[in-house]
Design an enzyme around this catalytic site. Structure first.
Site, PDB file in Angstrom:
ATOM      1  N   ASP A   8     -22.573   6.277   5.896  1.00 27.38           N
ATOM      2  CA  ASP A   8     -22.389   7.251   6.907  1.00 27.38           C
ATOM      3  C   ASP A   8     -21.395   7.956   6.248  1.00 27.38           C
ATOM      4  OD1 ASP A   8     -22.464   7.670  10.456  1.00 27.38           O
ATOM      5  OD2 ASP A   8     -21.280   9.128   8.936  1.00 27.38           O
ATOM      6  N   ASP A 105     -26.302  12.922   7.497  1.00 30.36           N
ATOM      7  CA  ASP A 105     -25.167  12.480   6.737  1.00 30.36           C
ATOM      8  C   ASP A 105     -25.255  10.737   6.583  1.00 30.36           C
ATOM      9  OD1 ASP A 105     -24.203  11.723   9.233  1.00 30.36           O
ATOM     10  OD2 ASP A 105     -22.030  11.716   8.388  1.00 30.36           O
ATOM     11  N   GLU A 106     -26.431  10.182   6.958  1.00 29.26           N
ATOM     12  CA  GLU A 106     -26.512   8.951   6.794  1.00 29.26           C
ATOM     13  C   GLU A 106     -27.713   8.380   6.337  1.00 29.26           C
ATOM     14  OE1 GLU A 106     -26.898   7.235  10.850  1.00 29.26           O
ATOM     15  OE2 GLU A 106     -26.978   9.302  11.564  1.00 29.26           O
TER      16      GLU A 106
HETATM   17  P1  TTP Z   1     -21.336  12.138  12.477  1.00 32.98           P
HETATM   18  O1  TTP Z   1     -21.794  11.093  11.529  1.00 32.98           O
HETATM   19  O2  TTP Z   1     -21.518  11.783  13.687  1.00 32.98           O
HETATM   20  O3  TTP Z   1     -19.808  12.576  12.318  1.00 32.98           O
HETATM   21  P2  TTP Z   1     -18.929  12.960  10.952  1.00 32.98           P
HETATM   22  O4  TTP Z   1     -19.811  12.668   9.649  1.00 32.98           O
HETATM   23  O5  TTP Z   1     -18.415  14.553  11.078  1.00 32.98           O
HETATM   24  O6  TTP Z   1     -17.559  11.934  11.177  1.00 32.98           O
HETATM   25  P3  TTP Z   1     -17.744  10.285  11.203  1.00 32.98           P
HETATM   26  O7  TTP Z   1     -19.030   9.840  10.561  1.00 32.98           O
HETATM   27  O8  TTP Z   1     -16.612  10.208  10.053  1.00 32.98           O
HETATM   28  O9  TTP Z   1     -17.216   9.788  12.480  1.00 32.98           O
HETATM   29  O10 TTP Z   1     -22.284  13.503  12.199  1.00 32.98           O
HETATM   30  C1  TTP Z   1     -22.682  14.055  10.815  1.00 32.98           C
HETATM   31  C2  TTP Z   1     -22.606  15.433  10.965  1.00 32.98           C
HETATM   32  O11 TTP Z   1     -23.321  15.925  12.078  1.00 32.98           O
HETATM   33  C3  TTP Z   1     -21.106  16.036  11.429  1.00 32.98           C
HETATM   34  O12 TTP Z   1     -20.379  16.217  10.295  1.00 32.98           O
HETATM   35  C4  TTP Z   1     -21.352  17.248  12.127  1.00 32.98           C
HETATM   36  C5  TTP Z   1     -22.981  17.091  12.623  1.00 32.98           C
HETATM   37  N1  TTP Z   1     -22.631  16.985  14.020  1.00 32.98           N
HETATM   38  C6  TTP Z   1     -23.061  17.986  15.109  1.00 32.98           C
HETATM   39  O13 TTP Z   1     -23.170  19.258  14.541  1.00 32.98           O
HETATM   40  N2  TTP Z   1     -22.756  17.838  16.506  1.00 32.98           N
HETATM   41  C7  TTP Z   1     -22.642  16.359  16.894  1.00 32.98           C
HETATM   42  O14 TTP Z   1     -22.410  16.359  18.051  1.00 32.98           O
HETATM   43  C8  TTP Z   1     -22.195  15.468  15.795  1.00 32.98           C
HETATM   44  C9  TTP Z   1     -22.027  14.111  16.778  1.00 32.98           C
HETATM   45  C10 TTP Z   1     -22.551  15.644  14.654  1.00 32.98           C
HETATM   46 MG    MG Z   2     -20.533  10.751   9.464  1.00 32.41          MG
END
Ligand code: TTP
Ligand code: MG
Length: 344
Positions: A8, A105-106
């Site tokens: 992730d 992103d995962e």
């Molecule tokens: P996440 O992996 O949940 O968040 P992140 O990568 O920004 O942070 P981390 O993993 O380090 O905690 O989500 C991936 C991307 O998806 C995030 O950069 C932006 C998008 N996203 C949204 O647009 N709305 C949301 O509510 C969430 C949770 C994520």
């Molecule tokens: Mg993330």
């Protein structure tokens, strides 16, 4: 032993913006809407610096502005993030083609067949993402997808967490139930009303109790997920388009009616998802895994694409009849394949 790795990316949208404009590094960054915090919109993500002010995803931009007026507010550049998403996934495909794409992103990778130690595979991935993509990620490694995803979230950012089989119970017990994939806000509320807030208190409930409250399929799921059990395979992109559901019984089952009821339940879920996505199917496949892990599948090709629950259930039962249930059953699964869009 099976080894599943979950990657992730850290603060993904914000990290991509920092890469585009390195002068942003170290500043609190908030990505969302048009990037104007006086206008309506919510936070897509915030850099870790911005998170120290209490800013998080889904928060209204106006609230984020109150938390940290000097943060850098930027609009969502979705196309750029999609390009970056494709690039890091291509890099991961070089590690193994057994990859499941779960979000922008995962991903999951099945690393069971790679001989290197888990730590060194993870370090190599982190190193390549850092040097070739200038991004950082968190990695979780565990015996299944459910636990690998929990693990990657445990030491963010730039984390590496490995859950060994003997530690599963200790790791899960103190966690809030929401950490379990598949438990959303509604289930969290219902569990809270039942006096269940941690995984430990969820595991204290009997299977019968959970089935009474949540139905056979989801009740089973909760019972098993709370114990870290997850037999599901990775859905890799090179498989033909299909939708599937499977469920492992808590106790191996010899009673045909219970197996049939589970199959009917899973088929209903598959049909619901298929209809939601406007698909029809031409092939129905049933999978049975016996207590000794012998696994059989039986498929049926239909004369024409269908989306009716009754027809698909009949096909699934025809497949089930072709399996000799001489041994007790551990897992039941159903898949609809050869999916095509409904032509209007
Ligand atoms: P996440 O992996 O949940 O968040 P992140 O990568 O920004 O942070 P981390 O993993 O380090 O905690 O989500 C991936 C991307 O998806 C995030 O950069 C932006 C998008 N996203 C949204 O647009 N709305 C949301 O509510 C969430 C949770 C994520
Ligand atoms: Mg993330």
């Amino acid at each position: 032993m099976r080894r599943v790795l979950h990657v992730d990316m850290d603060a993904f949208f914000a990290a991509v913006e920092e890469k585009r404009d390195p002068s942003l590094k170290g500043k609190p960054i908030v990505i969302g809407g048009t990037g104007d915090p006086t206008r309506r919109g919510v936070v897509a993500t915030a850099s870790y610096e911005a998170r120290t002010y209490g800013i998080h995803s889904a928060m209204p931009l106006k609230t984020a502005f109150k938390c940290c007026p000097h943060a850098v507010f930027l609009p969502v550049n979705y196309e750029t993030y999609v390009k970056e998403s494709k690039a890091f996934k291509e890099l991961l495909l070089q590690i193994t083609p057994v990859m499941e794409d779960v979000g922008i992103d995962e991903v999951f990778l099945d690393i069971s067949d790679i001989s290197a130690a888990s730590e060194s595979i993870a370090e190599k991935i982190k190193e390549r993402i850092r040097t070739e993509r200038s991004l950082s990620c968190s990695i979780g490694i565990a015996p299944n997808k459910l636990l690998a995803k929990i693990a990657s979230d445990m030491q963010k950012p730039d984390g590496l967490t490995i859950i060994a089989p003997e530690n599963i119970e200790a790791v899960l017990a103190p966690m809030p139930v929401r950490k379990i994939w598949g438990i959303g806000p509604k289930t969290e509320m219902r569990l809270k009303e039942m006096g269940i807030e941690t995984v430990r208190s969820l595991t204290a409930r009997s299977l019968e109790n959970l089935i009474d409250s949540f139905g056979i399929s989801y009740g089973h799921y909760l019972y098993q997920a709370s114990r870290g059990i997850d037999d599901s395979s990775l859905i890799t992109s090179w498989e033909p388009k299909s939708i599937s559901r499977e469920s492992t019984f808590q106790k191996d089952i010899g009673n045909w009616q219970i197996i049939a009821r589970m199959l009917a339940d899973l088929t209903k879920e598959v049909v619901e998802e298929m209809r939601d996505r406007d698909f029809r199917t031409r092939t129905v496949t049933v999978k049975i895994r016996f207590a000794d892990f012998e696994t059989l599948t039986r498929g049926l090709t239909l004369p024409e694409p269908v989306n009716g629950e009754t027809e698909i259930r009949k096909a699934a039962f025809a497949c089930l009849k072709r399996i000799d249930l001489a041994k007790k059953v551990r897992l039941v699964g159903v898949r609809v394949g050869n999916l095509g869009k409904i032509e209007s």
